[in-house]
Design a protein around this motif. Sequence first.
Motif, PDB file in Angstrom:
ATOM      1  N   VAL A  14      14.735  -5.007 -56.394  1.00 17.39           N
ATOM      2  CA  VAL A  14      15.585  -5.024 -57.646  1.00 17.39           C
ATOM      3  C   VAL A  14      16.886  -5.760 -57.307  1.00 17.39           C
ATOM      4  O   VAL A  14      17.548  -5.707 -56.262  1.00 17.39           O
ATOM      5  CB  VAL A  14      15.908  -3.391 -58.135  1.00 17.39           C
ATOM      6  N   ASN A  16      21.078  -6.442 -59.160  1.00 22.62           N
ATOM      7  CA  ASN A  16      21.993  -6.094 -60.123  1.00 22.62           C
ATOM      8  C   ASN A  16      22.619  -7.449 -60.868  1.00 22.62           C
ATOM      9  O   ASN A  16      22.320  -8.419 -60.322  1.00 22.62           O
ATOM     10  CB  ASN A  16      22.958  -4.912 -59.717  1.00 22.62           C
ATOM     11  N   TRP A  24      13.257   0.020 -55.047  1.00 26.00           N
ATOM     12  CA  TRP A  24      13.153   1.040 -55.879  1.00 26.00           C
ATOM     13  C   TRP A  24      11.859   1.438 -55.839  1.00 26.00           C
ATOM     14  O   TRP A  24      10.955   0.744 -56.159  1.00 26.00           O
ATOM     15  CB  TRP A  24      13.747   0.497 -57.136  1.00 26.00           C
ATOM     16  N   VAL A  30      13.459   1.860 -63.631  1.00 22.67           N
ATOM     17  CA  VAL A  30      14.715   0.922 -62.794  1.00 22.67           C
ATOM     18  C   VAL A  30      16.160   1.466 -63.450  1.00 22.67           C
ATOM     19  O   VAL A  30      16.130   1.538 -64.613  1.00 22.67           O
ATOM     20  CB  VAL A  30      14.438  -0.348 -62.823  1.00 22.67           C
ATOM     21  N   TRP A  34      20.261  -2.562 -63.287  1.00 20.98           N
ATOM     22  CA  TRP A  34      19.273  -3.236 -62.102  1.00 20.98           C
ATOM     23  C   TRP A  34      18.216  -3.632 -63.087  1.00 20.98           C
ATOM     24  O   TRP A  34      17.792  -3.272 -64.050  1.00 20.98           O
ATOM     25  CB  TRP A  34      18.879  -2.542 -61.086  1.00 20.98           C
ATOM     26  N   HIS A  35      17.409  -4.604 -62.565  1.00 21.90           N
ATOM     27  CA  HIS A  35      16.166  -5.309 -63.104  1.00 21.90           C
ATOM     28  C   HIS A  35      15.274  -5.621 -61.778  1.00 21.90           C
ATOM     29  O   HIS A  35      15.663  -6.221 -60.730  1.00 21.90           O
ATOM     30  CB  HIS A  35      16.341  -6.303 -63.900  1.00 21.90           C
ATOM     31  N   ALA A  36      13.923  -5.552 -62.024  1.00 26.78           N
ATOM     32  CA  ALA A  36      12.966  -5.677 -61.194  1.00 26.78           C
ATOM     33  C   ALA A  36      12.660  -7.299 -60.935  1.00 26.78           C
ATOM     34  O   ALA A  36      12.663  -7.891 -61.911  1.00 26.78           O
ATOM     35  CB  ALA A  36      11.635  -4.977 -61.379  1.00 26.78           C
TER      36      ALA A  36
END
Length: 74
Positions: A14, A16, A24, A30, A34-36
């Motif tokens: 992940v 930010n 994660w 999530v 944040w993103h994968a």
Amino acid sequence: MTTDQQLHDQWLVVINDEEQYSIWPAGRDVPGGWHAVGETRDRSACLAHIEEVWTDMRPKSLRDRIAARSGHDA
């Protein structure tokens, strides 16, 4: 290894908005902000990926301020 154990060994990389990386657990939401990135992997593969791509640990906002002061990319 059971299916439950396999699930617990599946992780996501992940990132930010400050371009800071972490891992994660796959299957959990999530956190906000944040993103994968990329696919689900085992923990060691996620950490290896982060080590490869996260070459500047400074937050993006700091890098941007330094670049603005110097008149070019940090």
